[in-house]
Design an enzyme around this catalytic site. Structure first.
Site, PDB file in Angstrom:
ATOM      1  N   LEU A  47     -17.857  16.966  39.118  1.00  0.00           N
ATOM      2  CA  LEU A  47     -18.388  17.671  40.283  1.00  0.00           C
ATOM      3  C   LEU A  47     -17.520  17.517  41.533  1.00  0.00           C
ATOM      4  O   LEU A  47     -17.939  17.869  42.628  1.00  0.00           O
ATOM      5  CB  LEU A  47     -19.822  17.215  40.559  1.00  0.00           C
ATOM      6  N   ASP A  49      -3.575  -2.672  31.245  1.00  0.00           N
ATOM      7  CA  ASP A  49      -2.864  -2.245  30.043  1.00  0.00           C
ATOM      8  C   ASP A  49      -1.547  -2.996  29.877  1.00  0.00           C
ATOM      9  O   ASP A  49      -1.178  -3.380  28.771  1.00  0.00           O
ATOM     10  CB  ASP A  49      -2.615  -0.739  30.087  1.00  0.00           C
TER      11      ASP A  49
END
Length: 161
Positions: free
Chosen positions: A76, A129
């Protein structure tokens, strides 16, 4: 239906808010977040011993890209043309953590806080990561909006503790 829920119609269906009648104004948002490091991970970062490469450059690049793609990630959010993105990454010795701060600016009809928060989040995930081989239990925390400028509410600042 609650009139404060601006992204729901009278049936309860989600929709993107129509901002076509709003005037474009300068907007900016500042967000921050942390990733807590183990002693081993912290020492490797401090010594520049990261096997995947330049940790800070990768996180900065990922954060910048993420801020530009926020509307693709969060359904949105409006697509915004960002006029400035500043990503600061600091190694916090006392906290044994890395802090990312993102400042996003635009001249638009809606705020830019989601872009700053997305930048911080993806920057921290990139660090995770790159360090997960050293410690898979690193903790990302305290992702939050610090300041928002522009629009009808003017300047909003988080009170610091």
């Amino acid at each position: 239906m609650d009139s404060n829920l601006t992204h729901l119609n009278e049936k309860g269906d989600m929709f993107i808010v129509d901002i076509s009648e709003k005037i474009s104004t300068p907007r900016e948002a500042l967000a921050e977040g942390y990733i807590d490091l183990s002693v081993e991970a912290f020492d490797n970062v401090k010594d520049g011993n990261i096997k995947k490469g330049d940790l800070f450059a990768a996180a900065r690049f990922a954060a910048i890209n993420a801020s530009k793609k926020t509307s693709e990630l969060i359904p949105l959010c409006h697509l915004l043309s960002l006029s400035n993105i500043r990503i600061d990454i600091d190694l916090c010795n006392q906290k044994r953590a890395i802090k990312i701060t993102a400042l996003c600016k635009t001249n638009a009809q809606t705020g830019v806080e989601m872009e700053a928060l997305t930048a911080v989040s993806i920057g921290l995930l990139t660090i995770y990561d790159m360090l997960k081989a050293i410690d898979p239990f690193l903790t990302i925390n305290s992702i939050r909006l610090l300041e928002k400028k522009g629009g009808k509410k003017g300047i909003l600042r988080r009170e610091t503790n």
